[in-house]
Design a protein around this motif. Structure first.
Motif, mmCIF file in Angstrom:
data_model
loop_
_atom_site.group_PDB
_atom_site.id
_atom_site.type_symbol
_atom_site.label_atom_id
_atom_site.label_comp_id
_atom_site.label_asym_id
_atom_site.label_seq_id
_atom_site.Cartn_x
_atom_site.Cartn_y
_atom_site.Cartn_z
ATOM 1 N N LEU A 191 0.824 -1.203 0.000
ATOM 2 C CA LEU A 191 0.000 0.000 0.000
ATOM 3 C C LEU A 191 0.862 1.259 0.000
ATOM 4 O O LEU A 191 0.511 2.268 -0.625
ATOM 5 N N TRP A 192 1.979 1.180 0.679
ATOM 6 C CA TRP A 192 2.904 2.320 0.679
ATOM 7 C C TRP A 192 3.491 2.522 -0.719
ATOM 8 O O TRP A 192 3.612 3.638 -1.222
ATOM 9 N N LEU A 228 -4.963 4.038 -9.678
ATOM 10 C CA LEU A 228 -5.454 4.911 -8.612
ATOM 11 C C LEU A 228 -6.718 4.339 -7.970
ATOM 12 O O LEU A 228 -6.883 4.330 -6.743
ATOM 13 N N ASP A 229 -7.621 3.854 -8.814
ATOM 14 C CA ASP A 229 -8.859 3.265 -8.291
ATOM 15 C C ASP A 229 -8.562 2.028 -7.459
ATOM 16 O O ASP A 229 -9.180 1.801 -6.407
ATOM 17 N N ASP A 230 -7.624 1.208 -7.929
ATOM 18 C CA ASP A 230 -7.242 0.014 -7.185
ATOM 19 C C ASP A 230 -6.616 0.394 -5.847
ATOM 20 O O ASP A 230 -6.862 -0.236 -4.816
ATOM 21 N N TYR A 261 -7.088 0.654 0.032
ATOM 22 C CA TYR A 261 -7.015 1.462 1.244
ATOM 23 C C TYR A 261 -8.328 1.348 2.025
ATOM 24 O O TYR A 261 -8.327 1.232 3.262
ATOM 25 N N LYS A 262 -9.458 1.400 1.302
ATOM 26 C CA LYS A 262 -10.758 1.291 1.971
ATOM 27 C C LYS A 262 -10.928 -0.077 2.616
ATOM 28 O O LYS A 262 -11.418 -0.198 3.751
ATOM 29 N N MET A 263 -10.521 -1.129 1.897
ATOM 30 C CA MET A 263 -10.649 -2.488 2.427
ATOM 31 C C MET A 263 -9.851 -2.666 3.715
ATOM 32 O O MET A 263 -10.270 -3.369 4.637
ATOM 33 N N GLY A 264 -8.701 -1.984 3.786
ATOM 34 C CA GLY A 264 -7.862 -2.107 4.976
ATOM 35 C C GLY A 264 -8.254 -1.149 6.084
ATOM 36 O O GLY A 264 -7.617 -1.143 7.148
ATOM 37 N N ALA A 305 -3.652 9.842 1.582
ATOM 38 C CA ALA A 305 -2.608 9.651 0.569
ATOM 39 C C ALA A 305 -3.208 9.466 -0.827
ATOM 40 O O ALA A 305 -2.635 9.904 -1.828
ATOM 41 N N VAL A 306 -4.396 8.820 -0.900
ATOM 42 C CA VAL A 306 -5.064 8.630 -2.196
ATOM 43 C C VAL A 306 -5.462 9.970 -2.779
ATOM 44 O O VAL A 306 -5.239 10.251 -3.969
#
Length: 903
Positions: free
Chosen positions: A89-90, A114-116, A121-124, A130-131
């Motif tokens: 993710l980083w 970007l969408d992925d 990020y939302k799932m985690g 940062a997005v």
């Protein structure tokens, strides 16, 4: 190949700066990890390789490592776990930022990534801060100001979390956006708390300082802009991956009147375009360089050339005219912009390039150093300070020649020229006598000499001598030929030169005895002999001269003193100089007074070095003389003497350990010598200035000044001064936290073949620099080499200290067994400490024991660790070192607790 060996390779890589060498080591580590077959290890090394590619100037390769790691994680997330998820993710942030830099990557691909990123990020359950930041940057790249403003508002207001950029990088990226939107006050507010911190991550402080350059200049914060440029560029200049930011510094130079420095930067990095990290960096640097080269042409230096490095091995570098290179780089930037526009579906990047190419200066000139200016103490007239109009009421040709000759003889050539020009104006409609033509030709020789046109002066004075002979003025003829003789000797034509000088002096002694001309001929002969290192003859040339007029008497005393100084007879010269000083001061002859004070100050400074007592008093007297020299030279309008006086006063103040007071004088000297084109003198003054800066804690300026001095000192063949400059630079770099300091200390140590003690100290400093930067494997090597040198020098204290430091660095480099072996060598070295210093033996034994306990505990050998730390506590207690004993007791308690947990 074992797991430990892969780790050792990785530790080696971490000790290297980002670039080809580090990348190669990590690539080798990946191959070895694949041989081991440990999936987790392979994942970690591949992720590290992606980082190496990104910071090493090969970001396109980063995409492949990231995609591979992401696929492997998605195939078995339970195996790789939360740590791998965080790493990925980083890494998404760097990948998104890089995708826009390649016009070959479709825009839809960037948006999909970007969408992925947002989905993951939302799932985690992570913040989308940062997005939103990356969405802002993509909108900025596309020139979509409305979308960028919306995303920025979300970015700026959404809470940070563990996946947000660091406290330096996140504000830096925001500043980049705010700079684009010309929201300078907001940028300043965001940046201020960051730039005042001592940030030392891979990208800071150089990134945010660079992103603030335009903001600082537009908002009038020129001192902050100056410091930001100097500090940031030093950190960027060795990093290929930062070519885009280096382009910002080229633009800064082009728009702040620093075209010369900008040209140096373009020259230094032009070859990087052949291996640019990405097309956008290529575009930006090319456009900025084209702007800089346009400015070079506009300020009148279009004739300059720049060396284009060879693109292929074995090829020769090529010199390219500034105008030709400007057109080529502008075309290159425009073509790259067109490729981005084709991908983006608009013409924004072409507009960005056009704006850069056509940019105008933000300020006329922003001095980057204290000496980046004309000297302030004196005026160096490029044209006469007077004008023809000053003599408009004079109509007598001979009177004008008399005025000009009087001013010339009094050393005021700038005042003489207007009289001669007025003469020319009247002479155009008059019939001149032969004597008038002779005198005017004589004057023209003086003017040529004043402009350092020696050949022109010789030609004019020879012609004047012919005219004087025609006019039957043989005294003036021999005076002119004497001047010719002095100039010929200066050009190496001593045969004819001394023939003319001797004939001139002899004739004038016989036919103009007691006159100023006769005296000048003898002084000219004496001075020329002195320049040829014929001091005894120079002194003999003054025999019999005992003029009564104070000016004449002072000049003879001054010349006699010079002859004694040349032969080292300072005690004989000093009273002559004192008497000359009194005479010149009495008649207000400021130019000669300044010269005399300079010489007398040098005599006293030399005497102070040799004096057993009264050292300070002598130096104080010398300083007073230099104060008088500076003020007198200013009053006389003598730029050269004033500059020399400033240089001498700056050097003396350094000797007197008053570096803060030395800085203005040395800076003034650099400015003055540079303005006069005296590069060697300017370089030595710059070296003094570097020393003064360093001693006053101005380490950045010290490094800059020392670096500027080094190339010239190398060419001058002065090894002592060159070494001093490199030592100053190394110490300044150390204070600035620059890794290059370690390389320079090591290089200097290698030159100390006959002085192992000095070599050891330099190697130890190199180790300290490296360990401060967490380059522990390299630091251990330097400390080990330092210990060897200390042992060669017979210094057991240094040997023990360096061995102990090497041992601890090996522990931090995850090589505890090697660290333990090095500490054993440190313990053995204690045996070299003299037995009549038992306190030192006890202290060093306790310190080594404490460090051995730390390493043994890391190895799990807890019983041995406990014995060592107990020994250390006993030693510290015996010496009443309470703080050390308390620290060791804390370690003992930790070891005991660990032992209890294992039972």
């Amino acid at each position: 190949m074992s797991f430990e060996q892969v780790q050792e390779l990785m530790e080696r890589a971490y000790s290297l700066p980002y670039g080809e060498a580090r990348t190669v080591v990590v690539e080798e580590a990946l191959r070895r990890a694949e041989e081991v077959g440990d999936r987790a290890l392979i994942f970690d090394v591949r992720m590290a390789l992606g980082t190496a590619y990104g910071y090493g100037g090969e970001p396109v390769k980063r995409f492949g490592t990231f995609s591979r790691c992401l696929a492997e994680y998605d195939a078995d997330p339970a195996f790789y776990g939360a740590r791998a998820a965080h790493l990925l993710l980083w890494e998404f942030k760097g990948i998104v930022s890089s995708l826009t830099d390649f016009p070959e990557v479709p825009l839809d691909r960037t948006r999909a990534v970007l969408d992925d990123m947002e989905r993951r990020y939302k799932m985690g359950g992570h913040s989308l801060q940062a997005v939103y930041g990356r969405r802002t940057l993509v909108a900025k790249h596309l020139g979509n100001a409305d979308a960028a403003d919306r995303w920025f508002a979300l970015w700026h207001t959404t809470p940070r979390d563990a996946l947000s950029d660091c406290e330096g990088c996140d504000p830096g990226l925001k500043v980049s956006f705010l700079d684009w939107r010309a929201r300078d006050e907001e940028a300043l507010a965001i940046a201020e708390p960051v730039v005042t911190e001592n940030l030392t991550c891979t990208e800071q402080p150089q990134t945010i300082l660079t992103q603030m350059l335009r903001v600082y200049v537009r908002s009038g914060r020129l001192e902050e802009a100056r410091g930001a440029h100097l500090r940031a560029y030093r950190l960027l200049r060795s990093r290929l991956n930062e070519l885009e930011l280096i382009g910002d510094h080229v633009e800064f130079c082009a728009r702040t009147g620093n075209e010369a420095r900008g040209l140096e930067i373009v020259q230094r990095h032009l070859g990087w375009l052949d291996r640019a990290p990405n097309p956008y960096a290529d575009l930006w640097f090319s456009a900025a360089a084209a702007l800089l080269l346009r400015r070079v042409e506009e300020i009148g230096h279009g004739e300059l050339t720049i060396v284009r490095p060879a693109a292929e091995e074995g090829a020769e570098p090529v010199e390219v005219a500034v105008g030709e290179l400007r057109a080529e780089l502008a075309r290159r930037a425009e073509e790259l912009a067109a490729r981005f526009d084709a991908r983006n579906g608009n013409e924004h990047q072409s507009a960005v390039v056009r704006e850069m190419l056509n940019a105008e200066p933000l300020v006329e000139h922003l001095p980057l150093t204290e000496y980046d200016r004309a000297p302030t103490s004196v005026t160096v007239p490029s044209t006469p300070t007077g004008t023809v109009e000053a003599h408009a009421d004079v109509h007598d040709l001979d009177a004008l020649l008399d005025i000009g000759e009087r001013e010339w003889q009094d050393g005021r050539l700038d005042r003489a020229v207007p009289a001669w020009l007025r003469f020319d104006e009247l002479a155009a409609s008059a019939e001149l006598t032969t004597l008038q033509r002779a005198r005017r030709t004589d004057a023209e020789g003086a003017r040529r000499y004043g402009e350092n046109d020696i050949d022109g002066a010789v030609a004019e004075w020879r012609r004047a001598a012919e005219l004087y002979e025609e006019a039957d003025d043989l005294v003036s003829r021999h005076a002119a030929l004497g001047r010719v003789g002095a100039l010929l000797c200066g050009q190496g034509q001593t045969g004819e030169g001394f023939e003319l000088l001797n004939a001139s002096a002899a004739y004038l002694d016989e036919h103009a005895a007691g006159t100023r001309r006769a005296l000048a001929a003898r002084l000219r002969l004496s001075g020329t002999l002195l320049n040829e290192n014929r001091a005894d003859e120079a002194r003999a040339a003054l025999d019999g001269l005992e003029p009564e007029a104070p000016l004449d008497a002072g000049e003879v005393l001054l010349m006699r003193a010079r002859t004694f100084l040349t032969t080292g007879e300072t005690d004989t010269a000093a009273p002559l100089l004192h008497k000359a000083r009194e005479l010149f001061a009495g008649i207000g002859e400021k130019g000669q007074l300044a010269d005399t004070c300079l010489l007398l100050a040098k005599v006293l400074s030399h005497r102070a070095h040799q004096a057993a007592e009264g050292h300070k008093e002598i130096l104080d007297e010398a300083l007073g003389l230099l104060d008088e020299a500076v003020s007198s030279a200013r009053e006389a309008g003598n730029a050269w003497l004033a500059t020399v006086a400033h240089a001498e006063r700056g050097s003396l103040l350094l000797v007197m350990e008053r570096p803060g007071d030395a800085v203005p004088d040395s800076a003034e000297a650099v400015a003055g010598f540079t303005a006069a084109g005296a590069m060697p003198q300017a370089t030595y003054a710059r070296l003094d200035l570097a020393g003064a800066y360093y001693s006053t804690g101005r380490h950045l300026e010290a490094a800059e000044a020392a670096e500027e001095a080094m190339p010239v000192l190398s060419r001058l063949g002065d090894p002592d001064a060159f070494r001093r400059a490199r030592l100053l630079l190394a110490h300044a770099q150390r204070e600035l936290g620059e890794e290059q300091a370690a390389d320079l200390f090591t290089e200097l140590a290698g030159e100390e073949d006959d002085d192992p003690q000095s070599a050891a100290g330099l190697l130890e400093m190199a180790g300290e620099v490296l360990t401060a930067l967490d380059k522990d494997a390299l630091a251990a090597e330097r400390f080990g080499a330092a210990a060897d040198a200390f042992e060669t020098a017979g210094d057991p204290y240094g040997a023990v200290r360096a061995r102990r430091q090497a041992g601890m660095c090996l522990l931090w480099a995850r090589r505890p067994e090697a660290g333990l072996a090095e500490l054993a060598r440190a313990r053995a070295a204690i045996g070299g400490i003299p037995s009549d210093n038992p306190a030192a033996i006890t202290w060093e034994t306790a310190r080594v024991g404490y460090d051995e306990a730390r390493v043994l505990a890391e190895l799990g050998r807890l019983d041995e660790a406990l014995a060592k730390v107990t020994e250390a506590i006993g030693g510290f207690t015996e010496l009443d070192e309470k703080a050390a004993a308390e620290t060791a007791t804390g370690l003992r308690d930790e070891i005991k607790a660990a032992l209890e947990n294992t039972e």
